[in-house]
Design a protein around this motif. Structure first.
Motif, PDB file in Angstrom:
ATOM      1  N   PHE A 158       0.823  -1.291  -0.128  1.00 22.39           N
ATOM      2  CA  PHE A 158      -0.124  -0.113   0.044  1.00 22.39           C
ATOM      3  C   PHE A 158       0.928   1.195  -0.042  1.00 22.39           C
ATOM      4  O   PHE A 158       2.260   1.173   0.286  1.00 22.39           O
ATOM      5  N   ARG A 159       0.234   2.295  -0.298  1.00 24.58           N
ATOM      6  CA  ARG A 159       1.184   3.454  -0.201  1.00 24.58           C
ATOM      7  C   ARG A 159       0.231   4.670   0.161  1.00 24.58           C
ATOM      8  O   ARG A 159      -1.078   4.553   0.106  1.00 24.58           O
ATOM      9  N   THR A 208       5.234   9.235  -5.651  1.00 22.11           N
ATOM     10  CA  THR A 208       5.955   9.345  -4.427  1.00 22.11           C
ATOM     11  C   THR A 208       5.045   9.435  -3.186  1.00 22.11           C
ATOM     12  O   THR A 208       3.852   9.825  -3.199  1.00 22.11           O
ATOM     13  N   ALA A 209       5.442   8.437  -2.264  1.00 22.34           N
ATOM     14  CA  ALA A 209       4.458   8.195  -1.052  1.00 22.34           C
ATOM     15  C   ALA A 209       5.418   7.479  -0.226  1.00 22.34           C
ATOM     16  O   ALA A 209       6.432   6.988  -0.349  1.00 22.34           O
ATOM     17  N   VAL A 210       4.933   7.194   0.996  1.00 19.22           N
ATOM     18  CA  VAL A 210       5.399   6.090   1.866  1.00 19.22           C
ATOM     19  C   VAL A 210       4.534   4.583   1.485  1.00 19.22           C
ATOM     20  O   VAL A 210       3.555   4.797   1.448  1.00 19.22           O
ATOM     21  N   TYR A 211       5.469   3.723   1.160  1.00 18.74           N
ATOM     22  CA  TYR A 211       4.857   2.465   0.981  1.00 18.74           C
ATOM     23  C   TYR A 211       5.046   1.496   2.127  1.00 18.74           C
ATOM     24  O   TYR A 211       5.846   1.573   2.761  1.00 18.74           O
ATOM     25  N   PHE A 212       3.969   1.005   2.243  1.00 16.07           N
ATOM     26  CA  PHE A 212       3.796  -0.180   3.570  1.00 16.07           C
ATOM     27  C   PHE A 212       3.474  -1.445   2.996  1.00 16.07           C
ATOM     28  O   PHE A 212       2.873  -1.635   1.744  1.00 16.07           O
ATOM     29  N   CYS A 213       4.288  -2.310   3.599  1.00 15.10           N
ATOM     30  CA  CYS A 213       3.911  -3.824   3.337  1.00 15.10           C
ATOM     31  C   CYS A 213       2.869  -4.279   4.441  1.00 15.10           C
ATOM     32  O   CYS A 213       2.977  -3.706   5.419  1.00 15.10           O
ATOM     33  N   ALA A 214       1.800  -4.971   3.900  1.00 14.47           N
ATOM     34  CA  ALA A 214       0.765  -5.356   4.789  1.00 14.47           C
ATOM     35  C   ALA A 214       0.356  -6.689   4.551  1.00 14.47           C
ATOM     36  O   ALA A 214       0.359  -7.172   3.342  1.00 14.47           O
ATOM     37  N   GLY A 225      -4.329   1.030  -2.369  1.00 10.85           N
ATOM     38  CA  GLY A 225      -3.757  -0.287  -2.419  1.00 10.85           C
ATOM     39  C   GLY A 225      -3.013  -0.507  -3.723  1.00 10.85           C
ATOM     40  O   GLY A 225      -3.530  -0.440  -4.932  1.00 10.85           O
ATOM     41  N   VAL A 226      -1.603  -0.822  -3.639  1.00 12.01           N
ATOM     42  CA  VAL A 226      -0.749  -0.913  -4.953  1.00 12.01           C
ATOM     43  C   VAL A 226      -0.935  -2.334  -5.510  1.00 12.01           C
ATOM     44  O   VAL A 226      -1.313  -2.513  -6.673  1.00 12.01           O
ATOM     45  N   SER A 227      -0.705  -3.286  -4.840  1.00 11.64           N
ATOM     46  CA  SER A 227      -0.544  -4.499  -5.128  1.00 11.64           C
ATOM     47  C   SER A 227      -0.850  -5.734  -3.880  1.00 11.64           C
ATOM     48  O   SER A 227      -0.467  -5.305  -2.894  1.00 11.64           O
ATOM     49  N   CYS A 228      -1.168  -7.018  -4.282  1.00 13.44           N
ATOM     50  CA  CYS A 228      -1.097  -7.961  -3.415  1.00 13.44           C
ATOM     51  C   CYS A 228      -1.180  -9.175  -3.830  1.00 13.44           C
ATOM     52  O   CYS A 228      -1.676  -9.486  -5.208  1.00 13.44           O
TER      53      CYS A 228
END
Length: 130
Positions: A36-37, A90-96, A46-49
């Motif tokens: 996510f970002r 540009t963003a903060v990217y999170f793993c979830a 949600g970017v990918s999963c």
């Protein structure tokens, strides 16, 4: 479940970057893990999963064709390879992580969606300059 992201940084538009997520503590064979970002003033996206039940990877519309999600199960690592980066990436990217994932339409734009999302990493910053 613990998730630790790395690999963020600054890159010029058109460049590439690979993010990594060290994932540990999974106790179920049924899970989803994704990226996510969030950038200032914007909603989380949600970017990918990856969905373990069908071994499919889902991508949000804004990154489809430019980002590739992969994993190395021997190392318990998940990656997000980002190509053709744009300033809007540009963003903060999170793993979830959560129970399962799919694509959800938000204002007509498909986003990766993880159901019963209950684990987050701390995030890694990505800055794309034009």
């Amino acid at each position: 479940v613990q998730l630790v992201e790395s690999g963020g940084g600054s890159v010029q538009a058109g460049g590439s970057l690979r993010l990594s997520c060290a994932a540990s503590g999974f106790t179920s064979d049924h899970y989803a893990i994704g990226w996510f970002r969030q950038s200032p003033g914007k909603e989380r996206e949600g970017v990918s999963c990856f969905n373990s039940d069908d071994a499919k990877i889902y991508y949000g519309d804004s990154v489809k064709g430019r980002f590739t999600m992969s994993s190395d199960t021997t190392k318990n690592m998940v990656y997000l390879q980002m190509f053709s980066l744009k300033s809007e990436d540009t963003a903060v990217y999170f793993c979830a992580a959560g129970r399962d994932c799919s694509i959800l339409s938000v204002d007509g734009i498909g986003q990766a969606y993880i159901r019963y999302l209950d684990r987050w990493g701390r995030g890694t910053h990505v800055t794309v300059s034009s």
